[in-house]
Write a protein that holds these residues in place. Structure first.
Motif, PDB file in Angstrom:
ATOM      1  N   UNK A 103      -5.162  -0.034  -8.178  1.00  0.00           N
ATOM      2  CA  UNK A 103      -4.446  -1.006  -8.991  1.00  0.00           C
ATOM      3  C   UNK A 103      -4.932  -0.926 -10.429  1.00  0.00           C
ATOM      4  N   UNK A 104      -4.130  -1.436 -11.348  1.00  0.00           N
ATOM      5  CA  UNK A 104      -4.513  -1.510 -12.749  1.00  0.00           C
ATOM      6  C   UNK A 104      -5.033  -2.911 -13.020  1.00  0.00           C
ATOM      7  N   UNK A 105      -6.327  -3.024 -13.330  1.00  0.00           N
ATOM      8  CA  UNK A 105      -6.981  -4.319 -13.476  1.00  0.00           C
ATOM      9  C   UNK A 105      -7.361  -4.572 -14.926  1.00  0.00           C
ATOM     10  N   UNK A 106      -7.408  -5.840 -15.304  1.00  0.00           N
ATOM     11  CA  UNK A 106      -7.797  -6.258 -16.655  1.00  0.00           C
ATOM     12  C   UNK A 106      -8.997  -7.194 -16.534  1.00  0.00           C
ATOM     13  N   UNK A 107     -10.105  -6.903 -17.232  1.00  0.00           N
ATOM     14  CA  UNK A 107     -11.343  -7.672 -17.061  1.00  0.00           C
ATOM     15  C   UNK A 107     -11.200  -9.170 -17.303  1.00  0.00           C
ATOM     16  N   UNK A 108     -10.314  -9.575 -18.230  1.00  0.00           N
ATOM     17  CA  UNK A 108     -10.236 -10.998 -18.538  1.00  0.00           C
ATOM     18  C   UNK A 108      -9.557 -11.799 -17.429  1.00  0.00           C
ATOM     19  N   UNK A 109      -8.824 -11.130 -16.550  1.00  0.00           N
ATOM     20  CA  UNK A 109      -8.118 -11.831 -15.481  1.00  0.00           C
ATOM     21  C   UNK A 109      -8.718 -11.546 -14.104  1.00  0.00           C
ATOM     22  N   UNK A 110      -9.250 -10.344 -13.926  1.00  0.00           N
ATOM     23  CA  UNK A 110      -9.790  -9.946 -12.629  1.00  0.00           C
ATOM     24  C   UNK A 110     -10.913  -8.960 -12.882  1.00  0.00           C
ATOM     25  N   UNK A 111     -12.146  -9.376 -12.624  1.00  0.00           N
ATOM     26  CA  UNK A 111     -13.318  -8.536 -12.874  1.00  0.00           C
ATOM     27  C   UNK A 111     -13.821  -7.988 -11.538  1.00  0.00           C
ATOM     28  N   UNK A 112     -13.399  -6.780 -11.170  1.00  0.00           N
ATOM     29  CA  UNK A 112     -13.801  -6.236  -9.874  1.00  0.00           C
ATOM     30  C   UNK A 112     -15.264  -5.823  -9.856  1.00  0.00           C
ATOM     31  N   UNK A 113     -15.883  -5.934  -8.695  1.00  0.00           N
ATOM     32  CA  UNK A 113     -17.274  -5.541  -8.485  1.00  0.00           C
ATOM     33  C   UNK A 113     -17.308  -4.568  -7.310  1.00  0.00           C
ATOM     34  N   UNK A 114     -17.902  -3.407  -7.512  1.00  0.00           N
ATOM     35  CA  UNK A 114     -17.953  -2.396  -6.461  1.00  0.00           C
ATOM     36  C   UNK A 114     -18.653  -2.957  -5.224  1.00  0.00           C
ATOM     37  N   UNK A 115     -18.011  -2.801  -4.077  1.00  0.00           N
ATOM     38  CA  UNK A 115     -18.557  -3.293  -2.821  1.00  0.00           C
ATOM     39  C   UNK A 115     -18.042  -4.662  -2.424  1.00  0.00           C
ATOM     40  N   UNK A 116     -17.444  -5.397  -3.373  1.00  0.00           N
ATOM     41  CA  UNK A 116     -16.953  -6.742  -3.067  1.00  0.00           C
ATOM     42  C   UNK A 116     -15.715  -6.674  -2.177  1.00  0.00           C
ATOM     43  N   UNK A 117     -15.605  -7.635  -1.252  1.00  0.00           N
ATOM     44  CA  UNK A 117     -14.423  -7.759  -0.415  1.00  0.00           C
ATOM     45  C   UNK A 117     -13.562  -8.905  -0.924  1.00  0.00           C
ATOM     46  N   UNK A 118     -12.263  -8.683  -0.962  1.00  0.00           N
ATOM     47  CA  UNK A 118     -11.320  -9.677  -1.458  1.00  0.00           C
ATOM     48  C   UNK A 118     -10.300  -9.928  -0.357  1.00  0.00           C
ATOM     49  N   UNK A 119     -10.309 -11.134   0.183  1.00  0.00           N
ATOM     50  CA  UNK A 119      -9.386 -11.488   1.257  1.00  0.00           C
ATOM     51  C   UNK A 119      -8.095 -12.083   0.695  1.00  0.00           C
ATOM     52  N   UNK A 120      -7.102 -12.158   1.561  1.00  0.00           N
ATOM     53  CA  UNK A 120      -5.843 -12.837   1.239  1.00  0.00           C
ATOM     54  C   UNK A 120      -5.125 -12.213   0.042  1.00  0.00           C
ATOM     55  N   UNK A 121      -5.153 -10.880  -0.056  1.00  0.00           N
ATOM     56  CA  UNK A 121      -4.394 -10.173  -1.090  1.00  0.00           C
ATOM     57  C   UNK A 121      -2.992  -9.874  -0.542  1.00  0.00           C
ATOM     58  N   UNK A 122      -2.011  -9.948  -1.404  1.00  0.00           N
ATOM     59  CA  UNK A 122      -0.630  -9.720  -0.954  1.00  0.00           C
ATOM     60  C   UNK A 122      -0.044  -8.483  -1.616  1.00  0.00           C
ATOM     61  N   UNK A 123       0.374  -7.533  -0.784  1.00  0.00           N
ATOM     62  CA  UNK A 123       1.078  -6.349  -1.272  1.00  0.00           C
ATOM     63  C   UNK A 123       2.570  -6.639  -1.286  1.00  0.00           C
TER      64      UNK A 123
END
Length: 246
Positions: A167-187
């Motif tokens: 995905x294309x992410x923007x730090x000010x809205x979504x700051x991903x961290x390697x190894x983190x799990x994110x539940x309840x994502x909708x494709x």
């Protein structure tokens, strides 16, 4: 074990089943990558993408590989200063992964070298099937916004495979961290509809552009078999459409 993602697979007994140790076969595979000018993602930390490089020469006699280095000086310095770099690419047969220690070829030059690796991983194309979604209208992944507000941030899907997405992410809205799990994502996939998934962040690309966006690679976690089958069919249908159009 699925291997669709353009980032390194962690070492494991299962991964070792795909290891190649024959020196002649390793050289042959590397020369095929060179001749096809296959882009290779270069990682210096688990999941941390430094840049994209290509093989310029495979010198079997000297046991040396020569690469074209990233154009960015900062990325180039980070790459050649690393004790070990993992390279990941895709050819017609599937996914290729190997590790080596880069050194600069000459001061200020645009090349670096590594020893020819003692082992290389070859992963089957069926597991590596992945499709880019640049032309797919409204293909997005809606990520829950931290804070428990119930809001979601819509991130553009760059590609998708049976094992994960980019995905294309923007730090000010979504700051991903390697190894983190994110539940309840909708494709939200055109022609298919929506599916709720859990994702694990596996790699982050360098920031670029005015908005400092970055590519974020994620793998699916705890996916139900029915959803796996649906995504596999979606990927195959997209690939069939691209083949027919080509």
């Amino acid at each position: 074990m699925g291997f669709p993602a353009p980032f390194p697979e962690p070492d494991s007994p299962e991964l070792q089943r795909f290891a190649v140790f024959s020196s002649d076969e390793i050289v042959s595979r590397l020369r095929a990558l060179q001749e096809a000018a296959v882009p290779l993602n270069a990682f210096v930390d688990p999941g941390a993408l430094v840049g994209v490089v290509t093989l310029r020469r495979v010198d079997a006699a000297a046991r040396q590989l020569v690469f074209a280095a990233p154009a960015d000086e900062g990325l180039r310095g980070r790459l050649v200063g690393a004790p070990l770099t993992t390279f990941v690419g895709f050819d017609d047969a599937g996914k290729v992964q190997f590790g080596a220690a880069p050194v600069p070829r000459r001061a200020g030059g645009g090349e670096f070298t590594t020893p020819i690796p003692d082992q290389l991983f070859r992963l089957q194309r069926r597991s590596a099937a992945r499709v880019r979604l640049e032309g797919a209208k409204a293909a997005v992944c809606r990520i829950p916004v931290p804070g428990g507000t119930g809001e979601r941030e819509a991130l553009r899907l760059l590609d998708i495979g049976a094992g994960g997405v980019a995905v294309l992410a923007y730090p000010e809205r979504f700051e991903p961290i390697i190894g983190a799990e994110i539940d309840d994502c909708r494709l939200d996939l055109p022609g298919v509809g929506g599916a709720t998934v859990s994702l694990r962040v596996r790699h982050l690309g360098p920031q670029s552009g005015e908005g400092r966006e970055r590519c974020c690679g994620c793998e699916f976690v705890r996916m139900a078999p029915g959803l796996q089958s649906m995504l596999a069919r979606y990927v195959e249908d997209r690939l069939d459409s691209l083949r027919a159009a080509g």
